[in-house]
Design a protein around this motif. Sequence first.
Motif, PDB file in Angstrom:
ATOM      1  N   ASN A  20      42.195  37.232  41.858  1.00  0.00           N
ATOM      2  CA  ASN A  20      43.591  37.331  42.266  1.00  0.00           C
ATOM      3  C   ASN A  20      44.421  38.066  41.222  1.00  0.00           C
ATOM      4  OD1 ASN A  20      42.951  35.912  44.559  1.00  0.00           O
ATOM      5  ND2 ASN A  20      43.793  33.964  43.852  1.00  0.00           N
ATOM      6  N   GLY A  21      44.205  37.712  39.962  1.00  0.00           N
ATOM      7  CA  GLY A  21      44.928  38.370  38.886  1.00  0.00           C
ATOM      8  C   GLY A  21      44.583  39.843  38.779  1.00  0.00           C
ATOM      9  N   LEU A  22      43.315  40.167  38.993  1.00  0.00           N
ATOM     10  CA  LEU A  22      42.889  41.561  38.895  1.00  0.00           C
ATOM     11  C   LEU A  22      43.459  42.388  40.045  1.00  0.00           C
ATOM     12  CD1 LEU A  22      41.164  43.522  37.220  1.00  0.00           C
ATOM     13  CD2 LEU A  22      39.278  43.042  38.779  1.00  0.00           C
ATOM     14  N   ASN A  23      43.442  41.838  41.253  1.00  0.00           N
ATOM     15  CA  ASN A  23      43.989  42.570  42.389  1.00  0.00           C
ATOM     16  C   ASN A  23      45.494  42.781  42.250  1.00  0.00           C
ATOM     17  OD1 ASN A  23      41.433  42.628  43.412  1.00  0.00           O
ATOM     18  ND2 ASN A  23      41.820  41.262  45.133  1.00  0.00           N
ATOM     19  N   GLU A  24      46.164  41.790  41.714  1.00  0.00           N
ATOM     20  CA  GLU A  24      47.599  41.940  41.468  1.00  0.00           C
ATOM     21  C   GLU A  24      47.851  43.039  40.438  1.00  0.00           C
ATOM     22  OE1 GLU A  24      51.403  39.236  39.914  1.00  0.00           O
ATOM     23  OE2 GLU A  24      49.496  38.286  40.447  1.00  0.00           O
ATOM     24  N   TYR A  25      47.026  43.068  39.407  1.00  0.00           N
ATOM     25  CA  TYR A  25      47.161  44.081  38.359  1.00  0.00           C
ATOM     26  C   TYR A  25      46.986  45.489  38.920  1.00  0.00           C
ATOM     27  CZ  TYR A  25      45.721  46.885  34.286  1.00  0.00           C
ATOM     28  OH  TYR A  25      45.589  47.873  33.332  1.00  0.00           O
ATOM     29  N   HIS A  26      46.000  45.657  39.811  1.00  0.00           N
ATOM     30  CA  HIS A  26      45.731  46.977  40.382  1.00  0.00           C
ATOM     31  C   HIS A  26      46.574  47.259  41.637  1.00  0.00           C
ATOM     32  CE1 HIS A  26      42.525  48.300  37.739  1.00  0.00           C
ATOM     33  NE2 HIS A  26      41.900  47.125  37.882  1.00  0.00           N
ATOM     34  N   GLU A  27      47.416  46.294  42.012  1.00  0.00           N
ATOM     35  CA  GLU A  27      48.309  46.441  43.159  1.00  0.00           C
ATOM     36  C   GLU A  27      47.544  46.755  44.442  1.00  0.00           C
ATOM     37  OE1 GLU A  27      51.187  49.366  41.926  1.00  0.00           O
ATOM     38  OE2 GLU A  27      52.347  47.870  40.824  1.00  0.00           O
ATOM     39  N   VAL A  28      46.508  45.947  44.675  1.00  0.00           N
ATOM     40  CA  VAL A  28      45.734  46.041  45.910  1.00  0.00           C
ATOM     41  C   VAL A  28      45.799  44.679  46.605  1.00  0.00           C
ATOM     42  CG1 VAL A  28      44.211  47.846  45.060  1.00  0.00           C
ATOM     43  CG2 VAL A  28      43.557  45.439  44.746  1.00  0.00           C
ATOM     44  N   SER A  29      45.397  44.643  47.871  1.00  0.00           N
ATOM     45  CA  SER A  29      45.491  43.407  48.642  1.00  0.00           C
ATOM     46  C   SER A  29      44.549  42.337  48.094  1.00  0.00           C
ATOM     47  CB  SER A  29      45.177  43.672  50.115  1.00  0.00           C
ATOM     48  OG  SER A  29      43.879  44.228  50.254  1.00  0.00           O
ATOM     49  N   GLN A  30      44.943  41.091  48.270  1.00  0.00           N
ATOM     50  CA  GLN A  30      44.132  39.971  47.816  1.00  0.00           C
ATOM     51  C   GLN A  30      42.919  39.788  48.726  1.00  0.00           C
ATOM     52  OE1 GLN A  30      44.450  38.466  45.037  1.00  0.00           O
ATOM     53  NE2 GLN A  30      46.502  39.090  44.405  1.00  0.00           N
ATOM     54  N   LEU A  31      41.909  39.072  48.228  1.00  0.00           N
ATOM     55  CA  LEU A  31      40.718  38.803  49.016  1.00  0.00           C
ATOM     56  C   LEU A  31      41.042  37.850  50.163  1.00  0.00           C
ATOM     57  CD1 LEU A  31      38.053  38.296  46.194  1.00  0.00           C
ATOM     58  CD2 LEU A  31      38.652  40.392  47.411  1.00  0.00           C
ATOM     59  N   ASP A  32      40.171  37.847  51.148  1.00  0.00           N
ATOM     60  CA  ASP A  32      40.297  36.924  52.266  1.00  0.00           C
ATOM     61  C   ASP A  32      40.245  35.489  51.749  1.00  0.00           C
ATOM     62  OD1 ASP A  32      38.943  35.195  54.528  1.00  0.00           O
ATOM     63  OD2 ASP A  32      39.740  36.978  55.531  1.00  0.00           O
ATOM     64  N   GLU A  33      40.929  34.605  52.434  1.00  0.00           N
ATOM     65  CA  GLU A  33      40.940  33.200  52.005  1.00  0.00           C
ATOM     66  C   GLU A  33      39.555  32.574  52.059  1.00  0.00           C
ATOM     67  OE1 GLU A  33      42.244  31.242  56.320  1.00  0.00           O
ATOM     68  OE2 GLU A  33      43.674  31.288  54.656  1.00  0.00           O
ATOM     69  N   ALA A  34      38.613  33.219  52.756  1.00  0.00           N
ATOM     70  CA  ALA A  34      37.239  32.717  52.795  1.00  0.00           C
ATOM     71  C   ALA A  34      36.500  32.980  51.490  1.00  0.00           C
ATOM     72  CB  ALA A  34      36.469  33.349  53.955  1.00  0.00           C
ATOM     73  N   VAL A  71      38.522  46.198  34.474  1.00  0.00           N
ATOM     74  CA  VAL A  71      38.721  44.766  34.233  1.00  0.00           C
ATOM     75  C   VAL A  71      39.265  44.596  32.813  1.00  0.00           C
ATOM     76  CG1 VAL A  71      37.650  42.479  34.165  1.00  0.00           C
ATOM     77  CG2 VAL A  71      36.839  44.167  35.810  1.00  0.00           C
ATOM     78  N   PRO A  72      40.568  44.552  32.652  1.00  0.00           N
ATOM     79  CA  PRO A  72      41.159  44.431  31.318  1.00  0.00           C
ATOM     80  C   PRO A  72      40.893  43.068  30.688  1.00  0.00           C
ATOM     81  CG  PRO A  72      42.860  44.320  33.000  1.00  0.00           C
ATOM     82  CD  PRO A  72      41.585  44.663  33.714  1.00  0.00           C
ATOM     83  N   ALA A  73      41.134  42.992  29.396  1.00  0.00           N
ATOM     84  CA  ALA A  73      40.791  41.799  28.618  1.00  0.00           C
ATOM     85  C   ALA A  73      41.496  40.541  29.102  1.00  0.00           C
ATOM     86  CB  ALA A  73      41.104  42.041  27.140  1.00  0.00           C
ATOM     87  N   PHE A  74      42.706  40.673  29.642  1.00  0.00           N
ATOM     88  CA  PHE A  74      43.450  39.464  30.005  1.00  0.00           C
ATOM     89  C   PHE A  74      42.782  38.679  31.127  1.00  0.00           C
ATOM     90  CE2 PHE A  74      45.436  42.438  33.039  1.00  0.00           C
ATOM     91  CZ  PHE A  74      45.472  41.677  34.198  1.00  0.00           C
ATOM     92  N   ILE A  75      41.872  39.316  31.888  1.00  0.00           N
ATOM     93  CA  ILE A  75      41.168  38.602  32.959  1.00  0.00           C
ATOM     94  C   ILE A  75      40.283  37.501  32.370  1.00  0.00           C
ATOM     95  CG2 ILE A  75      39.450  38.844  34.791  1.00  0.00           C
ATOM     96  CD1 ILE A  75      42.228  39.925  35.513  1.00  0.00           C
ATOM     97  N   ALA A  76      39.507  37.839  31.348  1.00  0.00           N
ATOM     98  CA  ALA A  76      38.684  36.836  30.672  1.00  0.00           C
ATOM     99  C   ALA A  76      39.554  35.795  29.968  1.00  0.00           C
ATOM    100  CB  ALA A  76      37.735  37.505  29.680  1.00  0.00           C
ATOM    101  N   GLU A  77      40.686  36.244  29.421  1.00  0.00           N
ATOM    102  CA  GLU A  77      41.590  35.306  28.751  1.00  0.00           C
ATOM    103  C   GLU A  77      42.136  34.283  29.740  1.00  0.00           C
ATOM    104  OE1 GLU A  77      42.058  34.969  25.663  1.00  0.00           O
ATOM    105  OE2 GLU A  77      41.403  36.870  24.745  1.00  0.00           O
ATOM    106  N   HIS A  78      42.469  34.728  30.948  1.00  0.00           N
ATOM    107  CA  HIS A  78      42.936  33.786  31.968  1.00  0.00           C
ATOM    108  C   HIS A  78      41.883  32.710  32.239  1.00  0.00           C
ATOM    109  CE1 HIS A  78      46.101  36.560  34.087  1.00  0.00           C
ATOM    110  NE2 HIS A  78      46.425  36.263  32.850  1.00  0.00           N
TER     111      HIS A  78
END
Length: 250
Positions: A159-173, A200-207
Motif C-alpha cells: 500500500n505504501g509503495l503504490n501510494e509512493y508511485h501514485e498507482v492504484s492500490q491492490l485488490d482487497e483480495a 522500492v525505496p528504503a522507507f518501505i523496509a523501515e515501515h
Amino acid sequence: MSWHDVGENPKFSSASFLLTAYSKILEPGKDLHVYIEGDGYAWVTRNRVSGDPTPRRPVALELAAQDPAPNVVYLARPCQYTPMEMNPICEETYWTDKRFSEEVIGSMNQAIDKFAKDAQSSGVHLIGYSGGGAVAVLVAVRRQDVKSLRTVAGNLDPNGLNEYHEVSQLDEASLNPMDAAGRLSAIPQYHFIGANDPIVPAFIAEHFKERSANETCVRIIKVSNADHVNGWAENWKELLRVPVVCGKTS
C-alpha cells in the motif's frame, strides 16, 4: 551445482496453479533454503499489463544458484514460465492486483510443503526478491518451521509503495504483509535494500520494521552498489555469510 526439475519438467501442481520450481536436495534432513521470485514482467508500461509475467531477468534464480546450502529450492510465481494453456486459471489479475491473494500464497505454501517433505527438513529459510519478499512474509506467518527470513529489495508495504508511485492500490483480495509483521517479529530477519533502488525505496523496509517493533530480530542492511535489479547477484555470496540471528547489534 546440480539442479533438478520436478518430475519430467519443472512444474508443481498446487490446488490453484501450475508452478515452476527447481530444487537441489543433496543432504536430506538438513534445513531447506527457499527462494521466491519477484513480480516479473507484470507491466509493459505504467498503464499496460503484460500478457506474460515471466521475468526478463530472474534475480531470485540467480541468487539461488549461488547458495552453497545443500538443500535449495527456487519457486517462480504463479503464471511465470508456464504456457497459459497449461494453466487456465492464469489471468492478468494474478500478477497485478491479486498477486498476493490467498490463491497465490496458498499455492506457494503448498509447494514449500512438498519440498520440505522431500528434503526431510524440519527448518525452512525463506528468501524473497522484490514482490517475492511480500510472498515470503505471507508464507512465513502460516508456517511453524521458518527459521529465518531474508528479503532482497522486498515490497514489504504494497500500500505504501503504490501510494509512493501514485498507482492504484491492490485488490482487497490481496493479503498485506504489513499485517503479518508483528506476528513474525520473533523470527530472525534481514531485509536487504539497494541504496540506488528507485522502485522500492528504503522507507518501505523501515515501515515493516516499525510495525514489527522488534529491533533485535528485524534488521535492515543497505547495499551501497545495488539498485532494484543490479548488484544483488554480485554481492549475494557475501550477504549470505551474514548470520541471521536475533540479538543486539554491536
